[in-house]
Motif scaffolding. Sequence first.
Motif, short mmCIF file in Angstrom:
data_model
loop_
_atom_site.label_atom_id
_atom_site.label_comp_id
_atom_site.label_asym_id
_atom_site.label_seq_id
_atom_site.Cartn_x
_atom_site.Cartn_y
_atom_site.Cartn_z
N ASP A 35 -12.17 0.37 8.99
CA ASP A 35 -11.35 1.17 9.90
C ASP A 35 -11.56 2.66 9.74
OD1 ASP A 35 -8.30 0.30 8.07
OD2 ASP A 35 -10.14 1.34 7.48
N GLU A 81 0.87 0.64 9.71
CA GLU A 81 -0.51 0.65 9.21
C GLU A 81 -1.42 1.44 10.15
OE1 GLU A 81 -2.01 -3.12 7.90
OE2 GLU A 81 -4.07 -2.45 8.17
N VAL A 95 -0.78 5.27 9.79
CA VAL A 95 -1.26 5.82 8.52
C VAL A 95 -2.79 5.88 8.52
CG1 VAL A 95 -1.44 5.38 6.03
CG2 VAL A 95 0.76 5.15 7.18
N VAL A 96 -3.43 4.82 8.98
CA VAL A 96 -4.90 4.80 9.01
C VAL A 96 -5.42 5.89 9.96
CG1 VAL A 96 -6.87 3.44 9.79
CG2 VAL A 96 -5.17 2.40 8.32
N LEU A 106 -3.95 8.78 10.95
CA LEU A 106 -3.74 10.13 10.40
C LEU A 106 -4.64 10.37 9.20
CD1 LEU A 106 0.14 10.48 10.69
CD2 LEU A 106 -1.59 11.62 12.09
N SER A 107 -4.83 9.32 8.41
CA SER A 107 -5.69 9.45 7.24
C SER A 107 -7.12 9.74 7.67
CB SER A 107 -5.62 8.16 6.43
OG SER A 107 -6.62 8.14 5.45
N ASN A 108 -7.59 9.02 8.69
CA ASN A 108 -8.95 9.27 9.22
C ASN A 108 -9.08 10.69 9.73
OD1 ASN A 108 -9.99 6.77 8.67
ND2 ASN A 108 -9.68 5.95 10.72
N LEU A 145 -2.38 11.16 2.59
CA LEU A 145 -2.63 10.10 3.56
C LEU A 145 -3.63 9.07 3.02
CD1 LEU A 145 -2.69 12.27 6.78
CD2 LEU A 145 -1.07 10.45 6.29
N LEU A 146 -4.60 9.54 2.25
CA LEU A 146 -5.57 8.61 1.67
C LEU A 146 -4.88 7.68 0.67
CD1 LEU A 146 -8.61 8.03 1.89
CD2 LEU A 146 -8.95 9.51 -0.09
N ARG A 171 -2.87 5.21 2.56
CA ARG A 171 -3.73 4.19 3.18
C ARG A 171 -4.14 3.16 2.15
NH1 ARG A 171 -8.54 6.12 6.39
NH2 ARG A 171 -9.61 4.26 7.07
N ILE A 204 -1.14 0.99 1.26
CA ILE A 204 -0.77 0.04 2.31
C ILE A 204 -1.74 -1.13 2.36
CG2 ILE A 204 -0.92 -0.21 4.83
CD1 ILE A 204 0.77 2.21 5.12
N LYS A 205 -2.99 -0.82 2.17
CA LYS A 205 -3.98 -1.90 2.27
C LYS A 205 -4.11 -2.67 0.97
CE LYS A 205 -7.53 -1.39 4.91
NZ LYS A 205 -8.28 -1.18 6.12
N LEU A 255 3.79 -5.72 4.24
CA LEU A 255 3.54 -5.47 5.65
C LEU A 255 3.04 -6.71 6.36
CD1 LEU A 255 1.98 -1.92 5.81
CD2 LEU A 255 4.22 -2.64 6.50
#
Lengths: 266, 323
Positions: A216, A236, A239-240, A242-244, B24-25, B28, B31-32, B39
């Motif tokens: 992703d 999810e 977050v993914v 914004l992180s990207n 954010l990293l 991420r 979360i994963k 989740l």
Amino acid sequence: MMKPTLLNKTLIRFNLWEKVRAWRVGIPVLLFVGLPSYMMLISVIDSTEPEAAARNVWHIFDNATIYFLLAYLFISDGLLTGRLTGEPETLNLLFTRPVTRTCYVFSKFFCGFVGSFSVLLISIALTLGIATMIGITENPVDLQFVLSIAFNCLIFAAFYVFLHTMPSLLGLILYLFFSGCQTIGDIMSIGYSASAPTFFKYVKDAILFFNYWFGDVFPSTVDFSLIATSFYACTELIVVYLSNLSLFLFLAIFTLSLREFSYGAD
Amino acid sequence: MARINKGKSTLYIPIFITILMAILLAGRIYIKGPFQTLLNPESQIGWKTLQDLEHDKERYHSSLVLYDFSADWCQPCKRMEKVTFQASDVVKKMRESFYPVKVIVGDEHEKKNVADLQTKYSLFAIPSFVITLPSGEWVHQKRGFFAPKDFIKLLDISLAKACFVRAELKLVKNDYEGALKELDPEVISGKKPIEDEMPLLVYFYTLRMLGRTEEAKATVQKRYDFVYSKKKNSIQSDSDKPLPWPLPLYQYLLGKQDQAKLIRSSNVWYQKAEINNAIALDAMANNQKELAIKFFHKAIESAYYSNSDSFRMAELFLKELEP
């Protein structure tokens, strides 16, 4: 003394206005503006199922390729020089001035976003006008649709800025790596087998590891209606996303900072 | 290197972007990684297994069986679990009208059963959804990721198709009254969408065999008028050009068009399948067995080329006609 700024007016004017006036960039931009409305006209007029044909035309805006190409048009300078990719020789001069790497990256990102979003908005308006004129009443254009387009433009602009700041070969390798990580999961879903030798099981596990953690990173188009449906998907996905976005901009600035720009450097 | 005021070099990376990226990293990865199970909430649908299906008599009372072929390594399957199967309207519809069975591809205990189902339904990708009657007859099948509203459409189409699958099963046994009872009037009138004209053909043939041809023609005429009014913008005044589909089929059923013209009216495979089915049913009604067999075979061939499921009725009839 000059204060450091996040955006540079000259860079923005050049990328958003001067570039588009050059025929090498202007003509592809015009194509992006006019093509969906032209496709709406020709596919609906002679169709026995006009509503279904119109729905297929609107799906163009779900395609990741158009966002990537539009970001390329507004960010890359290669086309202006007559090459598909490439940096302008002016970067060496640019960074002797008080234009920070951050300012350069953010200006390019801003141009990529504003340029592609404007082009697509005009394209949507034209397509909607044509669709209404030829009697198509059900068009999926609403706030969710426009927001999806905006967020897609943002992420693809950030991604292209990241690739743009890499040396050419490294940018290509990274593009292929991340798109491969994303695609391999879908390919695995197609080619599954209930029983496989152990060696292939380890290969499959390795592939799935890369797909899970890096799949992703390569941006894909955002669908706002999905996000509105489920809290869990929302968390999810946001977050993914914004992180990207932050990762691409950070890595773009970082890479550009590591590179040497001076007269006489190859 | 060039310097700007306050001693900051052009190599300066703003602190805000560094911190934002790091946070954010980390979010991420969290979360994963460890947070992932939180989740992935448990599904409210109440999935059963293949073993449950074998032993559970409850399936005979439910409307339809829905098989969800998925795997723990399939990303679109996970997205469906997180998004589609959490939507309240999907959960409600599944609980009301379906017996949901989760088939895990790669499950060591069910290897043989999964492989058999894969062959039976020609599955080559996941996620795939196969809907059957409780007695096992195939109704509908789709693969890929579905957003909640698209999945609801899939369920609605399956429910509409199921009624005429049951009608077809009774029709081939010459139980015309039984077949008529199974047909959903809302599907026949076009209120419920069903993707093709097969229910109307089945209804027309059933009424014809019951001696109620005028009633059948009245229904077709209503459909004809409705579709004509929707498509009149695309109808050309040139009388040599065929009308937009499915108007030529309706004209044939109303007796306003001959077989040869009907056959020439379309080159699209799924429409040819419907044409061949209509001619075959007409031949059955006129006791022309050989002609019916010929056109049922053509219908199956056209349906396979177009990937439509209108071959099913033709196969059922051929089993009776060519034992």
